[in-house]
Write a protein that holds these residues in place. Sequence first.
Motif, PDB file in Angstrom:
ATOM      1  N   LEU A  13       0.823  -1.200   0.000  1.00 56.03           N
ATOM      2  CA  LEU A  13       0.000   0.000   0.000  1.00 56.03           C
ATOM      3  C   LEU A  13       0.866   1.263   0.000  1.00 56.03           C
ATOM      4  O   LEU A  13       0.553   2.244  -0.682  1.00 56.03           O
ATOM      5  N   ALA A  14       1.965   1.233   0.763  1.00 56.11           N
ATOM      6  CA  ALA A  14       2.865   2.387   0.803  1.00 56.11           C
ATOM      7  C   ALA A  14       3.488   2.631  -0.572  1.00 56.11           C
ATOM      8  O   ALA A  14       3.612   3.781  -1.011  1.00 56.11           O
ATOM      9  N   ALA A  15       3.845   1.554  -1.259  1.00 51.81           N
ATOM     10  CA  ALA A  15       4.413   1.688  -2.601  1.00 51.81           C
ATOM     11  C   ALA A  15       3.371   2.218  -3.575  1.00 51.81           C
ATOM     12  O   ALA A  15       3.674   3.049  -4.438  1.00 51.81           O
ATOM     13  N   SER A  16       2.141   1.744  -3.437  1.00 46.86           N
ATOM     14  CA  SER A  16       1.061   2.187  -4.327  1.00 46.86           C
ATOM     15  C   SER A  16       0.739   3.670  -4.127  1.00 46.86           C
ATOM     16  O   SER A  16       0.476   4.392  -5.089  1.00 46.86           O
ATOM     17  N   TYR A  63       2.796   6.062  -2.316  1.00 39.65           N
ATOM     18  CA  TYR A  63       3.914   7.005  -2.245  1.00 39.65           C
ATOM     19  C   TYR A  63       5.125   6.615  -3.089  1.00 39.65           C
ATOM     20  O   TYR A  63       6.155   7.279  -3.014  1.00 39.65           O
ATOM     21  N   GLY A  64       5.014   5.546  -3.860  1.00 38.76           N
ATOM     22  CA  GLY A  64       6.097   5.189  -4.765  1.00 38.76           C
ATOM     23  C   GLY A  64       7.391   4.851  -4.051  1.00 38.76           C
ATOM     24  O   GLY A  64       7.409   4.122  -3.063  1.00 38.76           O
ATOM     25  N   ASP A  65       8.501   5.419  -4.551  1.00 36.92           N
ATOM     26  CA  ASP A  65       9.819   5.099  -3.999  1.00 36.92           C
ATOM     27  C   ASP A  65       9.943   5.523  -2.534  1.00 36.92           C
ATOM     28  O   ASP A  65      10.585   4.840  -1.735  1.00 36.92           O
ATOM     29  N   TYR A  66       9.326   6.670  -2.181  1.00 36.13           N
ATOM     30  CA  TYR A  66       9.373   7.086  -0.781  1.00 36.13           C
ATOM     31  C   TYR A  66       8.690   6.049   0.105  1.00 36.13           C
ATOM     32  O   TYR A  66       9.193   5.703   1.179  1.00 36.13           O
ATOM     33  N   GLY A  67       7.547   5.552  -0.322  1.00 33.09           N
ATOM     34  CA  GLY A  67       6.822   4.553   0.469  1.00 33.09           C
ATOM     35  C   GLY A  67       7.634   3.289   0.673  1.00 33.09           C
ATOM     36  O   GLY A  67       7.633   2.709   1.762  1.00 33.09           O
ATOM     37  N   LEU A  68       8.341   2.857  -0.378  1.00 28.09           N
ATOM     38  CA  LEU A  68       9.147   1.644  -0.265  1.00 28.09           C
ATOM     39  C   LEU A  68      10.352   1.846   0.643  1.00 28.09           C
ATOM     40  O   LEU A  68      10.651   0.997   1.492  1.00 28.09           O
ATOM     41  N   THR A 102       7.969  -9.614  -5.902  1.00 26.59           N
ATOM     42  CA  THR A 102       7.616  -9.650  -4.483  1.00 26.59           C
ATOM     43  C   THR A 102       6.140  -9.419  -4.212  1.00 26.59           C
ATOM     44  O   THR A 102       5.451 -10.283  -3.658  1.00 26.59           O
ATOM     45  N   LEU A 103       5.640  -8.244  -4.543  1.00 25.87           N
ATOM     46  CA  LEU A 103       4.307  -7.861  -4.097  1.00 25.87           C
ATOM     47  C   LEU A 103       3.190  -8.683  -4.735  1.00 25.87           C
ATOM     48  O   LEU A 103       2.312  -9.173  -4.022  1.00 25.87           O
ATOM     49  N   PRO A 104       3.165  -8.893  -6.061  1.00 23.16           N
ATOM     50  CA  PRO A 104       2.082  -9.737  -6.597  1.00 23.16           C
ATOM     51  C   PRO A 104       2.132 -11.160  -6.072  1.00 23.16           C
ATOM     52  O   PRO A 104       1.092 -11.750  -5.749  1.00 23.16           O
TER      53      PRO A 104
END
Length: 316
Positions: free
Chosen positions: A118-121, A123-128, A205-207
């Motif tokens: 969810l963070a990646a979805s 906030y992108g690179d910042y979320g990761l 990883t995520l899927p």
Amino acid sequence: MALLATFLHTLEITLPVFAMVFIGLGLRRLGWIDATFINTASALVFRATLPTLVFLSIVRADLDTTLNPALLSFFVIATVASFLFCWLWSLRAVPLADRGVYVQGAFRGNCGIVGLALAASLYGDYGLSAGGLLLGVVIISYNALSVVVLTTYQPGQAASWGRILGDITRNPLILAVVIAVPFAWSGLSLPDWVMTSGDYFASLTLPLALMCIGGTLSLSAMRNDRKLAISASVMKMITLPVLCTLAAWLSGFEGRELGLMFLFFASPTAAASFVMVKALGGNDRLAANIVALTTLMASLTVTLGVFVLRTAGIAW
């Protein structure tokens, strides 16, 4: 129209994540994936692809922006406070034998997969990268607190703190963070072909992880222990995210920091909680029910929470 546009944009963020979970559930019911595939894929994610994703995200990050001691400290405090709140609540509402299982299910979130996705979805690179750093705190605090409450209510069971500490220090996600932070600060760079190959590998990883979560859900198993499972699920998916996010906002957090913490607070119960309960001889059926219920609830509660935060203009 502005509210509708915000809501539709929120769905664009959360639906792809939870769609993968339900795809996994459907594939398992069709018999296209089985327990052997799920176990193998989950091990691959935990040991290799997820650490690679976290490492690459941190290496690419601006640590002056993503490494936030105040955020990390607040999350630890909020986690301990949530743990104590659930424990106190269980003293009056939960039978003695099931208190440990209830408390762990009510406070321990699946931040490593669902929260990070969810963070990646959102906030992108910042979320990761920021989420990867936060995972180091999550892994240590969740494991230690879970052992405390489970062993308290499992007669004859004793935890080996040396083994627990060893498991934490050998955890691939912890190692990825420990290696990546000084590497990022050093200013060294990896060859482009290594980064590209790493991206290919990490993209699994995520899927893969989300489909495995869906594949482990058992809707039929939720028929038993419904009262306690529902109570713990409401605590995990509604009560604690609201209280912790409100506390974070009142403490001065906003924007991406507040949004990131909400996503971690609002993640469904981690599947690892079932594994730990089963290993200690607790009520594993209740633990499984909490995992399943919170995962199903998350598609609604997380979407609504992100929508409220974005509409209020305090997280974007």
